[in-house]
Write a protein that holds these residues in place. Structure first.
Motif, PDB file in Angstrom:
ATOM      1  N   THR A 205      10.977   7.666  -9.647  1.00 39.91           N
ATOM      2  CA  THR A 205       9.887   7.054 -11.167  1.00 39.91           C
ATOM      3  C   THR A 205      11.312   6.256 -11.664  1.00 39.91           C
ATOM      4  O   THR A 205      12.197   5.878 -11.454  1.00 39.91           O
ATOM      5  CB  THR A 205      10.044   8.483 -12.174  1.00 39.91           C
ATOM      6  N   GLY A 206      10.918   4.915 -12.531  1.00 36.66           N
ATOM      7  CA  GLY A 206      11.889   4.038 -13.015  1.00 36.66           C
ATOM      8  C   GLY A 206      11.963   3.129 -12.039  1.00 36.66           C
ATOM      9  O   GLY A 206      13.086   2.136 -12.202  1.00 36.66           O
ATOM     10  N   LEU A 207      11.156   2.350 -11.294  1.00 40.63           N
ATOM     11  CA  LEU A 207      11.440   1.749 -10.033  1.00 40.63           C
ATOM     12  C   LEU A 207      11.057   0.344  -9.902  1.00 40.63           C
ATOM     13  O   LEU A 207       9.229   0.425 -10.154  1.00 40.63           O
ATOM     14  CB  LEU A 207      10.885   2.481  -8.482  1.00 40.63           C
ATOM     15  N   LEU A 208      11.549  -0.531 -10.026  1.00 43.85           N
ATOM     16  CA  LEU A 208      10.772  -1.623 -10.450  1.00 43.85           C
ATOM     17  C   LEU A 208      10.285  -2.867  -9.321  1.00 43.85           C
ATOM     18  O   LEU A 208      11.378  -1.980  -8.515  1.00 43.85           O
ATOM     19  CB  LEU A 208      11.656  -2.617 -11.481  1.00 43.85           C
ATOM     20  N   GLY A 209       9.341  -3.606  -9.522  1.00 45.35           N
ATOM     21  CA  GLY A 209       8.493  -3.827  -8.519  1.00 45.35           C
ATOM     22  C   GLY A 209       8.146  -2.644  -7.944  1.00 45.35           C
ATOM     23  O   GLY A 209       7.475  -1.870  -7.527  1.00 45.35           O
ATOM     24  N   ASP A 210       6.976  -3.996  -7.482  1.00 45.93           N
ATOM     25  CA  ASP A 210       5.817  -2.778  -5.529  1.00 45.93           C
ATOM     26  C   ASP A 210       6.491  -2.674  -4.441  1.00 45.93           C
ATOM     27  O   ASP A 210       6.038  -2.319  -3.509  1.00 45.93           O
ATOM     28  CB  ASP A 210       5.237  -4.012  -6.077  1.00 45.93           C
ATOM     29  N   THR A 211       8.113  -2.562  -4.316  1.00 50.15           N
ATOM     30  CA  THR A 211       8.147  -2.142  -2.805  1.00 50.15           C
ATOM     31  C   THR A 211       8.501  -0.722  -2.342  1.00 50.15           C
ATOM     32  O   THR A 211       9.453  -0.278  -3.905  1.00 50.15           O
ATOM     33  CB  THR A 211       9.957  -2.765  -2.791  1.00 50.15           C
ATOM     34  N   PRO A 212       8.406  -0.445  -1.759  1.00 46.39           N
ATOM     35  CA  PRO A 212       8.200   1.251  -1.937  1.00 46.39           C
ATOM     36  C   PRO A 212      10.005   1.901  -1.236  1.00 46.39           C
ATOM     37  O   PRO A 212      10.508   1.008  -1.056  1.00 46.39           O
ATOM     38  CB  PRO A 212       7.187   2.161  -0.688  1.00 46.39           C
ATOM     39  N   PRO A 213       9.847   3.129  -2.139  1.00 44.39           N
ATOM     40  CA  PRO A 213      11.549   3.852  -2.202  1.00 44.39           C
ATOM     41  C   PRO A 213      11.502   4.167  -0.845  1.00 44.39           C
ATOM     42  O   PRO A 213      10.245   3.777  -0.296  1.00 44.39           O
ATOM     43  CB  PRO A 213      11.803   4.883  -2.853  1.00 44.39           C
ATOM     44  N   VAL A 214      13.110   3.607  -0.064  1.00 45.96           N
ATOM     45  CA  VAL A 214      12.892   4.099   1.749  1.00 45.96           C
ATOM     46  C   VAL A 214      14.131   5.657   1.369  1.00 45.96           C
ATOM     47  O   VAL A 214      15.180   5.837   0.848  1.00 45.96           O
ATOM     48  CB  VAL A 214      13.651   3.634   2.086  1.00 45.96           C
TER      49      VAL A 214
END
Length: 435
Positions: A205-214
């Motif tokens: 959560t709290g991740l800006l943008g639309d690029t998924p985490p890795v």
């Protein structure tokens, strides 16, 4: 004749008086209490206060509408700091998501970062922290009525378009608010420890943008999918995962964080290995070319809702997941799949909802069906007598996919790591973390 005219005039005057009385009663009986409820509008869980409005409320018979209006003011509701990078906007049932007018302005850059409806906002991702100003109107319009057909906010009476029966209020509420986006990426698991053969849900959560985490881990890979205000993925611990505390690294743009997950040892028992059979020439290469490529193939959103079911009615389990295979007293490797003894002709069903990504015959595994359930979770079903589905079919829970032969093999994987399907059949483990 004169008497008749006087009588007719009296009747007309009476009708006019009656209509006037009815309209007057209707006028005074229709108040602002007839307007739709402005409560139930929230942004990031904070109730919003209406700033202006204009509503047309039908009078008796929908001959006309009484107008209740208040122009938007310059006041702005301050919501404070918001750490949710995808704040949810909720509206009452009467508001059509396609008719919500929403404009989001980034104060520092002086740019409009979003302009559209609530339906379109569902796919919007904030790209940066900072202060935002928002203007919004919630509309309720009957089908066939344009916004331009409504009365001006200063009007008192307006023509009713008679677009719906029975007539209901139509119009809008306005809102103005501001907030400071201070999103900070956070990673959490559905459990602090899992057993070998189980899985854990990973939330970002709290991740800006639309690029998924890795995610990087010796346990395996994760395919993250958007989920509400964050990202959701699943990480499996195979039967041979080291029983220890594992360090998981999650990269989120230019932010990297490490979290720990403990894997506990589990005893799976032993099973008599099935008789050896000759492997046709090229069978293993064919299997690698077709099946192995699916392990890391892109996967869509999670498709299962609650239940997972056994794919077939079986007489016994010949080899269970994780069991040590023994042949002629010699100990072999452990099984990453489950082999059922089945009655030929028994219907085989999909374990849960998913999309068929392969259906065909392979030299190594016979008639094979692979179902993608989303988030990188797939069922590999081998050894069917026949197949009744095709690649691309969308399947619900319990949909038939073919019939069984004398045995049926099931391998459930997250990426390329197999997990115990009976945890799923029993409703246990991380794959049910969102229920």
């Amino acid at each position: 004749m004169k008497r008749f005219l006087l009588w007719l005039l009296g009747v007309l005057l009476g009708v006019v008086l009656f209509v006037g009385i009815v309209v007057g009663i209707s006028w005074y009986s229709v108040g602002e209490g007839s307007l739709p409820d402005s409560e139930g509008v929230t942004f990031a869980g904070v109730p919003l206060e209406k700033n202006g409005y204009c509503w047309q409320v039908p009078l008796i018979g929908a001959l006309a509408d009484r107008v209740f209006a208040q122009s938007n003011t310059l006041s702005v509701q301050k919501l404070g700091d918001i750490s949710d990078a995808r704040p949810e906007l909720t509206v009452p049932d009467w508001a059509d998501p396609a008719q919500v007018a929403l404009t989001i302005h980034h104060k520092e850059s002086e740019q409009v970062v979003f302009e559209g409806s609530l339906a379109e906002y569902q796919d919007f991702h904030f790209q940066q922290n900072g202060t935002y100003d928002v203007e919004m109107q919630l509309w309720r319009l009957p089908a066939g009525v344009e916004k331009s057909m409504l009365a001006e906010p200063t009007a008192k009476v307006a023509k009713n378009p008679r677009a719906e029966q029975p007539a209901r209020p139509m119009g809008w509420y306005g809102y103005r608010f501001s907030f400071t986006m201070e999103a900070t990426p956070q990673v959490s698991f559905s459990a602090e420890q899992i057993r070998q053969g189980d899985a854990v849900a990973v939330f970002v959560t709290g991740l800006l943008g639309d690029t998924p985490p890795v995610l990087k881990s010796e346990l395996g890979s994760v395919q993250f999918q958007p989920d509400g205000s964050g990202w959701l993925g699943y990480l499996g611990a195979a039967y041979n995962a080291d029983a220890k505390k594992h360090t998981i690294t999650v990269s989120m743009g230019d932010v990297e964080t490490q979290v720990e997950l403990r894997v506990k040892e589990r005893s799976f028992g032993t099973a008599e290995a099935l008789p050896e059979t000759d492997v046709p020439e090229g069978a293993e290469q064919e299997f690698r070319d077709i099946i192995w490529r699916l392990y890391g193939a892109p996967s869509g959103p999670r498709q299962w809702v609650v239940a997972w079911e056994k794919p077939v009615q079986y007489d016994s389990i010949l080899i269970g997941y994780g069991m040590q295979k023994v042949r002629d007293g010699q100990v072999g490797g452990k099984s990453n799949s489950t082999v059922f003894a089945t009655t030929p002709g028994t219907s085989v069903i999909t374990p849960t909802a998913g999309t068929v990504v392969y259906a065909g015959e392979l030299k190594l595994t016979g008639n094979t069906v692979v179902i993608d359930h989303g988030c990188g979770v797939r069922s590999y079903i081998y050894g069917l007598a026949d197949i009744s589905v095709s690649e691309g079919d969308q399947l619900a829970l319990n949909n038939p996919i073919g019939t069984a032969a004398e045995t049926l093999t099931l391998d459930v994987k997250i990426g390329k790591k197999s997990i115990d399907p009976f945890e799923l059949f029993n409703g246990n483990g991380g794959l049910f973390a969102k229920e």
